[in-house]
Every structure is written in C-alpha cells, then in structure tokens.
Design a protein around this motif. Structure first.
Motif, short mmCIF file in Angstrom:
data_model
loop_
_atom_site.label_atom_id
_atom_site.label_comp_id
_atom_site.label_asym_id
_atom_site.label_seq_id
_atom_site.Cartn_x
_atom_site.Cartn_y
_atom_site.Cartn_z
N ILE B 83 0.84 -1.20 0.00
CA ILE B 83 0.00 0.00 0.00
C ILE B 83 0.87 1.26 0.00
CG2 ILE B 83 -2.09 -1.00 0.99
CD1 ILE B 83 -1.12 0.07 3.72
N GLY B 84 2.12 1.09 -0.45
CA GLY B 84 2.97 2.25 -0.70
C GLY B 84 3.81 2.73 0.47
N ILE B 85 3.79 1.98 1.58
CA ILE B 85 4.63 2.38 2.71
C ILE B 85 5.83 1.45 2.79
CG2 ILE B 85 4.71 2.81 5.20
CD1 ILE B 85 1.63 2.98 5.08
N ARG B 86 6.99 1.97 2.41
CA ARG B 86 8.19 1.14 2.41
C ARG B 86 9.01 1.45 3.66
NH1 ARG B 86 9.64 -1.99 -1.55
NH2 ARG B 86 8.00 -1.14 -2.86
N LEU B 87 9.26 0.42 4.45
CA LEU B 87 9.98 0.64 5.70
C LEU B 87 11.26 -0.19 5.71
CD1 LEU B 87 6.94 0.22 8.11
CD2 LEU B 87 8.08 2.37 7.59
N SER B 88 12.29 0.34 6.38
CA SER B 88 13.51 -0.46 6.56
C SER B 88 13.21 -1.53 7.60
CB SER B 88 14.64 0.43 7.04
OG SER B 88 14.44 0.77 8.39
N GLY B 89 14.11 -2.52 7.70
CA GLY B 89 13.90 -3.59 8.66
C GLY B 89 13.69 -3.06 10.06
N GLU B 90 14.54 -2.10 10.44
CA GLU B 90 14.47 -1.58 11.81
C GLU B 90 13.18 -0.79 12.04
OE1 GLU B 90 18.00 -0.19 13.52
OE2 GLU B 90 17.00 1.02 15.05
N GLN B 91 12.79 0.04 11.03
CA GLN B 91 11.54 0.81 11.18
C GLN B 91 10.34 -0.13 11.29
OE1 GLN B 91 12.03 2.98 7.59
NE2 GLN B 91 12.90 4.79 8.59
N ALA B 92 10.33 -1.16 10.43
CA ALA B 92 9.22 -2.11 10.47
C ALA B 92 9.18 -2.81 11.82
CB ALA B 92 9.37 -3.13 9.34
N ALA B 93 10.37 -3.16 12.33
CA ALA B 93 10.44 -3.86 13.61
C ALA B 93 9.88 -3.00 14.72
CB ALA B 93 11.89 -4.23 13.91
N ILE B 94 10.31 -1.73 14.75
CA ILE B 94 9.84 -0.84 15.82
C ILE B 94 8.33 -0.62 15.70
CG2 ILE B 94 9.98 1.51 16.75
CD1 ILE B 94 12.93 1.50 16.00
N LEU B 95 7.84 -0.44 14.46
CA LEU B 95 6.41 -0.23 14.27
C LEU B 95 5.62 -1.45 14.73
CD1 LEU B 95 4.07 1.45 13.24
CD2 LEU B 95 4.48 0.58 10.95
N ALA B 96 6.06 -2.65 14.29
CA ALA B 96 5.32 -3.86 14.65
C ALA B 96 5.34 -4.08 16.16
CB ALA B 96 5.92 -5.07 13.94
N MET B 97 6.50 -3.87 16.79
CA MET B 97 6.59 -4.10 18.23
C MET B 97 5.79 -3.07 19.00
SD MET B 97 10.31 -5.63 19.17
CE MET B 97 11.33 -4.28 18.65
N THR B 98 5.74 -1.83 18.48
CA THR B 98 4.93 -0.80 19.13
C THR B 98 3.45 -1.17 19.07
OG1 THR B 98 6.50 0.91 18.52
CG2 THR B 98 4.28 1.64 19.04
N LEU B 99 3.00 -1.58 17.87
CA LEU B 99 1.59 -1.97 17.71
C LEU B 99 1.25 -3.13 18.63
CD1 LEU B 99 1.22 -1.69 13.83
CD2 LEU B 99 0.39 -0.09 15.58
N ASN B 100 2.19 -4.09 18.72
CA ASN B 100 1.97 -5.24 19.58
C ASN B 100 1.90 -4.84 21.05
OD1 ASN B 100 3.36 -7.52 21.33
ND2 ASN B 100 2.36 -8.51 19.60
N CYS B 101 2.90 -4.05 21.46
CA CYS B 101 2.98 -3.65 22.87
C CYS B 101 1.76 -2.83 23.28
CB CYS B 101 4.27 -2.86 23.08
SG CYS B 101 4.58 -2.40 24.77
N ALA B 102 1.26 -2.00 22.35
CA ALA B 102 0.13 -1.11 22.67
C ALA B 102 -1.08 -1.91 23.12
CB ALA B 102 -0.22 -0.26 21.46
#
Lengths: 216, 222
Positions: B83-102
């Motif tokens: 959907i057009g959002i390209r993230l680096s490995g680290e950015q994706a990791a932080i985003l996924a872990m943030t969503l999970n932790c929330a």
C-alpha cells in the motif's frame, strides 16, 4: 502469469494450520506432563529441588523462545541424536511449556488453602494421595484460566517453527506470499486463521476466570 | 559425544555482539515507550462512553493479542509496501513491536484504571475537571503503580520477542548472531552465548525497570 490469492491458496494455508494445531497439542501434552513435575518440584519440601526448578523456570522465562528452539535444534546433534525439525521443535516447545506451566501451577498449588493439606496429613494420607486426591483437583480449577491463556501463547509461539523451516501456518504464508506477490492479503489471511483458532480459547479463559471470581 | 567446543570465534566477535545488544536495547526501548503511549490512547478509547470508539479499541486489542507477533512483523514489513509504505527492517520492527505492545499495555493499564475508586474520578468531575485532566492529574499515577509489575513483565517479554525481528533483517542481537553463525558454523556455542546474554539482559532490564518504578512511584499513599 502470477498466481492470484484465491480460494485454493487459502486452502493451502489451512493445510499449514493443521500442523500448527498438531504441533501445539503435542507440545502442550508433553510439556504439561513435564510442567506438573516442575510444579511439584517447585512446591516440594526439599530446598535443593525447589532451587533447581526455580533456576529452570528462570532460564526459560529469561531467554527468547527463538533462542531456546535454536539451542535445541543445534544442541541435539551434539548428543549424537539425529534431528528432524519436528523432533527438535516438539522438544524445544515442550521444555518451554513445562517451565511456564510449572510456574503457573506452582501458583495454583500454593493458592489452595494450607488447611486442606494439613487436614489430609492429619488423616494420615501420604504425599501421593494428598496431592492427587486433595490438592491438585482444587489447584486445577484455580489454574485453569491461566493455563488456557498459556495455550494461546503456545499456539502463537509455534509460528517460530516457520523460522526453522517447518511448513506450518506462518511458513505456508511465507511461501504463498512469495508465489502470489500479495503479502498484504496473505499475511492478513494468516493472521485471521490464527485469530479464529485463538479467540475461542481466549474467550473461554476469560469466562472461566469471571466465574471463579464470582464464586469466591 | 566427540564434539570439541570452541568458544574462541564467538568471544572474538564481541564488538559485533555488543552492537547487537545496543540494537536490541534501542529497538525494544523505543517500542516500549511508543507502545505504552499508544496503549494508553487505546485504553481511553476502550473505556470511553462512545460505542464506536470502544468497538474499534476492543477489535484492535483482541486482533493483536490473538495473532503471533511474528505474523505481525511480516505483515508490517512485507505487507505495507503493497500500500505504498516502504519501511527499513528496523523501522518495520519498531512499528510492529509498538503496535503489539500497545494492545497488551492497553489491557494492563485498564486493569489499573479500574482499580481506582470511582469517588476519586467523581471528585475530579465535581471540581469541573476535563476528562483528560482527570486522567492526567488523578488517575494515571496510581493506576500505573497498581499494575507496574505486570507492565514490567510485558516489557521484558517484548525485549525477548525482539529476537524475532532478525527475520526481517533488523540489526539486533539475534541478527548478528545468525550472521556470525553463517561465518563460523559454531552454532551451538553461539546460541548458548546468546541465551546467556538474553538472560543477563532480562535481569538488567528488570532491575532498571524496578528502579524507575521505585523513583517514580515514591509518594506517600496515605
């Protein structure tokens, strides 16, 4: 011609989900039996046994599941055992389960009022019967919600099997995402299947917990 | 058993491992902070009077809590570019872990908020305070204090789970260890060392969190 993510592809994911369920049940059964031993060790009257089981639990709760699985996978061949991914994963997940269930059940055993086991002792009932007939049935009730929540965690944990190459649900998803180039739909579907497996259990656990709290 | 243990290549690579430890700590601490913040927002939605907001929050929390974090990481890293959002490995990791932790933080903090006696919130309302102010000045501290141990174990779990993001090439401890493994083939020694490092990290994190708790919650309760 690139394959589209359709019904046939979804069925492929369901095939993978079958192995997720099998692996979870296997680890839960074996780990549950070991976990009972850990819980009894943790509540035993011998200090040494209590210390050893406490350290065992600490190690499994303080390291990532992924590292535990890698460790078993690469460690077993050193003992001269031929390793199949299935065997390594079952052993790894079972050990992990035994530590967590051991800790949950220790709490439940200690939550049974002391009077129960004192009364049994006063009646001259030995350790085995005291545990099997008096303490454990009551502890089972107390520990049930937490045990079911752990089962949900275990099912989610089996996703790591994908990283060791076992074609369960997540690995099927990886393969399908590579074939169809539709990762959004594929991982969405994978998440949905996990959701459908886990939600009934989560709901069950919450319901039992509410009922136990109401009874108290 | 005729295997010769050789830890030398593992210990020789200590600068790499140290860099990995920094990566793990960086990504997990950022996710903890963002996750707690986002979690508090979801918790307020969950407790709000509006059914629409409540349904969204419950749906989100249950969806995250009933799917594996590995699938969430894959979804963010491989799915988002579609959907057009390209993230680096680290950015994706932080985003996924943030969503999970929330999601987990929302449920934990909700437990704390429910332990606050309604009289306190009513008192705030009687003084004409806005909902946001009631949360900020009356509810939050004692609520988080009540569930702080649960929050800490969730944070430690998050740190341990960060080992999974090596699979989307985010450069943390497990990622470097796997690289080292492919160079030296000392798998057993590497994963044993890795286990020891994670065990130490979880002990240190636990100590640091309880120190923060002791300082932040050191006010008289009576």
């Amino acid at each position: 011609m690139i394959r589209q993510f359709g019904w046939g592809e979804f069925l492929f994911l369901l095939e993978g989900a079958r192995w997720t369920v099998v692996l979870s049940l296997l680890a839960f059964t074996v780990g549950g039996a070991l976990g009972l031993a850990v819980a009894l060790g943790r509540t035993s009257k011998w200090k040494l046994l209590r210390m050893v089981t406490a350290a065992y639990i600490q190690v499994f709760q303080g390291t990532p599941l992924l590292i535990q699985l890698f460790f078993v996978y690469f460690g077993l061949p050193l003992l001269g055992l031929k390793v199949d991914v299935w065997v390594a994963l079952t052993i790894g997940l079972s050990l992990h389960t035994s530590a967590f269930l051991g800790e949950i059940w220790r709490g439940s055993i200690q939550a049974v009022p002391d009077g129960q086991s004192e009364a049994a002792r006063a009646l001259g009932i030995g350790y085995v019967h005291r545990m099997v007939d008096v303490v454990l049935p009551q502890a089972f009730r107390i520990g049930l919600p937490a045990t079911i929540s752990f089962l949900v965690n275990l099912i989610k944990g089996t996703a790591l099997a994908a990283l060791l190459g076992l074609t369960e649900l997540t690995r099927s998803g990886q393969l399908m995402a590579n074939i169809t180039f539709q990762p959004l739909q594929v991982y969405g579907a994978v998440a949905l299947i996990y959701f459908c497996i886990c939600v009934p259990l989560t709901y069950c656990s919450a319901r039992i917990e509410r009922r136990l709290n109401a009874a108290r | 058993m005729n295997y010769t243990f050789d830890f030398a290549p593992v210990f020789a690579a200590w600068p790499t491992l140290l860099e990995g430890i920094m990566g793990t700590l960086r990504m997990s601490s950022l996710s903890m902070v963002f996750g707690l913040g986002l979690g508090i927002i979801f918790m307020m939605m969950r407790m709000s009077g509006r059914p629409g907001l409540r349904t969204v929050a419950v749906g989100y929390i249950e969806l995250i809590r009933n799917t594996p974090i590995l699938v969430q990481v894959f979804f963010v890293f491989f799915g988002m570019p579609a959907i057009g959002i390209r993230l680096s490995g680290e950015q994706a990791a932080i985003l996924a872990m943030t969503l999970n932790c929330a999601a987990y933080a929302a449920e934990i903090v909700r437990g704390g908020v429910q332990s606050i006696r309604p009289g306190q919130i009513e008192a705030g309302r009687a003084l004409g305070m806005h909902t946001a102010d009631i949360y900020r000045f009356i509810v939050f501290r004692p609520a988080i204090r009540a569930v702080y141990p649960a929050l800490c174990s969730q944070f430690i779990l998050l740190m341990l789970n960060s080992s999974l993001v090596s699979s989307v090439s985010a450069e943390e401890l497990t990622y470097y260890a796997q690289t080292l493994d492919s160079q030296t083939f000392r798998s057993f020694e590497i994963y044993l060392t890795l286990g020891v490092i994670y065990l130490a990290l979880s002990q240190v994190l636990s100590a640091v969190l309880s120190l923060i708790g002791r300082v932040y919650f050191s006010y008289p309760t009576k």
